[in-house]
Design a protein around this motif. Structure first.
Motif, short mmCIF file in Angstrom:
data_model
loop_
_atom_site.label_atom_id
_atom_site.label_comp_id
_atom_site.label_asym_id
_atom_site.label_seq_id
_atom_site.Cartn_x
_atom_site.Cartn_y
_atom_site.Cartn_z
N VAL A 334 -10.48 -37.87 -91.55
CA VAL A 334 -10.71 -36.91 -90.46
C VAL A 334 -11.18 -35.57 -91.01
CG1 VAL A 334 -9.61 -35.63 -88.59
CG2 VAL A 334 -9.08 -38.06 -88.90
N ASP A 335 -10.64 -35.16 -92.15
CA ASP A 335 -11.09 -33.91 -92.79
C ASP A 335 -12.58 -34.00 -93.15
OD1 ASP A 335 -8.65 -32.72 -92.58
OD2 ASP A 335 -8.05 -33.08 -94.67
N ALA A 336 -12.98 -35.18 -93.66
CA ALA A 336 -14.39 -35.37 -94.03
C ALA A 336 -15.29 -35.31 -92.79
CB ALA A 336 -14.57 -36.70 -94.74
N ILE A 337 -14.80 -35.86 -91.68
CA ILE A 337 -15.57 -35.84 -90.43
C ILE A 337 -15.70 -34.41 -89.92
CG2 ILE A 337 -15.52 -36.52 -88.00
CD1 ILE A 337 -14.24 -39.17 -88.98
N ASN A 338 -14.60 -33.69 -89.93
CA ASN A 338 -14.63 -32.29 -89.47
C ASN A 338 -15.55 -31.44 -90.35
OD1 ASN A 338 -12.82 -32.87 -87.42
ND2 ASN A 338 -11.02 -32.28 -88.61
N SER A 339 -15.56 -31.72 -91.63
CA SER A 339 -16.41 -30.96 -92.56
C SER A 339 -17.89 -31.28 -92.37
CB SER A 339 -16.03 -31.27 -94.01
OG SER A 339 -14.70 -30.91 -94.27
N ALA A 340 -18.17 -32.45 -91.79
CA ALA A 340 -19.58 -32.87 -91.59
C ALA A 340 -20.18 -32.27 -90.32
CB ALA A 340 -19.65 -34.39 -91.52
N SER A 341 -19.38 -31.58 -89.53
CA SER A 341 -19.89 -31.00 -88.28
C SER A 341 -20.96 -29.96 -88.58
CB SER A 341 -18.74 -30.37 -87.50
OG SER A 341 -19.22 -29.83 -86.29
N PRO A 342 -22.11 -30.03 -87.92
CA PRO A 342 -23.21 -29.07 -88.19
C PRO A 342 -22.80 -27.64 -87.89
CG PRO A 342 -24.00 -30.94 -86.91
CD PRO A 342 -22.50 -31.05 -86.94
#
Length: 342
Positions: A334-342
């Motif tokens: 989930v941290d990786a997904i949140n970090s991928a947000s434009p």
């Protein structure tokens, strides 16, 4: 007498030298001939299974992948693409890939959660804010790790293909989050989908996809959810005239290879196939964009009321308990997904 012996000895030495020079020259000639003759590597023919029709975007991606592999290998490796479920349905194809009976398959990411729990992430609602957000994650370190994580299940992930996003449609007005309350919505059988419908105030009704059209006709269900092309190609829009583009999940497709077949390849061929898969993604994504545009026109021409959700935050707040529950078990993902947000 001595002179005769000496002359004989000289003659013998000269003869032996001539023989040695001739043999040496012959060896050099053979070596030179070998340099000009490249040993031809054996040709390889592999099979790729897809359950979608031949003109579907994923199959267009499959064909591009096969074409690139053939080009990069100078015709040495041929991949035969079998669309329309010719080699079996998705479940049986997965089993055959694991056994090494089928070399490649294009599979939706959802069933892959059975083999790697991390793939459950794509079923978590409203976790990705946009297509760019999704693809930033897929192309990042964690997205790549998901593909490699299939090795334990005897598969090698190669690349992701586009499958758009899933939204709700209904026979009843559906223009806001509140309109879902009390509606009977067909969903795929899974705990997370049932929890999603409960959070939105709707009644989850799992059923086989092939029964949805008649269920809409008879009122057994009020609506369902899917991506645009599926809503179009299934003709569900003929009964369900309301579509709300909430994009609650974005589930990619996965191009993968049997680990058995993968390990038979040389390191060079593995690299070649992996790169060809990645290079085919652009073609597949463009085919998907074109397909969605065509579907949208069909729906507009049919008089479907289409509502685009401009602010997704109320929807995200409503399902926050579902996301929080998932996040506790998969914090790094989930941290990786949140970090991928434009």
């Amino acid at each position: 007498m001595k002179n005769k012996k000496f002359i004989g000895l000289i003659t013998s030495l000269l003869f032996a030298t001539t023989i040695l020079v001739a043999c040496s020259q012959e060896d050099e000639d053979v070596a030179e001939a070998d340099k000009g003759t490249k040993v031809e590597e054996p040709k390889i023919t592999l099979r790729l299974a897809d359950n979608q029709p031949a003109d579907y975007p994923t199959v267009i991606g499959d064909q591009k992948f096969a074409e690139l592999v053939n080009e990069k290998s100078d015709g040495r490796i041929t991949i035969e693409v079998f669309p329309a479920g010719q080699l079996g349905d998705e479940k049986s194809v997965l089993e055959q890939v694991q056994l090494g009976a089928i070399d490649f398959a294009r599979i939706n990411a959802s069933p892959l959660a059975e083999f790697n729990d991390d793939f459950t992430v794509f079923s978590v609602p409203y976790l990705f804010n946009s297509d760019d957000h999704l693809w930033n994650f897929l192309n990042g370190e964690k997205g790549t790790a998901l593909l490699d994580g299939l090795q334990e299940a005897k598969m090698q992930g190669l690349a992701y293909y586009d499958s758009g996003s899933r939204s709700f449609y209904s026979t009843k007005p559906l223009t806001s989050i509140g309109d879902l309350k009390g509606q009977k919505i067909r969903v795929q059988q899974s705990e997370i989908n049932i929890k999603l419908m409960e959070a939105l105030g709707a009644s989850a009704t799992p059923m086989p996809y092939g029964e949805v059209f008649s269920a809409l006709q008879t009122g057994i269900i009020d609506g369902a959810e899917n991506n645009l092309p599926s809503f179009d190609s299934s003709n569900h829009y003929q009964e369900a005239k309301y579509l709300i583009m909430d994009h609650h999940t974005r589930v990619p497709e996965v191009l993968l290879m049997s680990k058995t077949a993968w390990e038979k390849l040389s390191a060079e061929d593995q690299k070649l196939i992996k790169q060809a898969a990645l290079d085919s993604v652009e073609t597949q994504r463009q085919a998907w964009a074109d397909y969605e545009e065509k579907s949208l026109k069909t729906l507009n021409d049919a008089g479907v009321t289409i509502t685009e959700v401009e602010d997704i935050s109320p929807w995200q707040e409503t399902v926050k308990p579902i996301v929080d529950e998932f996040s506790k078990n998969y914090p790094e993902l989930v941290d990786a997904i949140n970090s991928a947000s434009p």
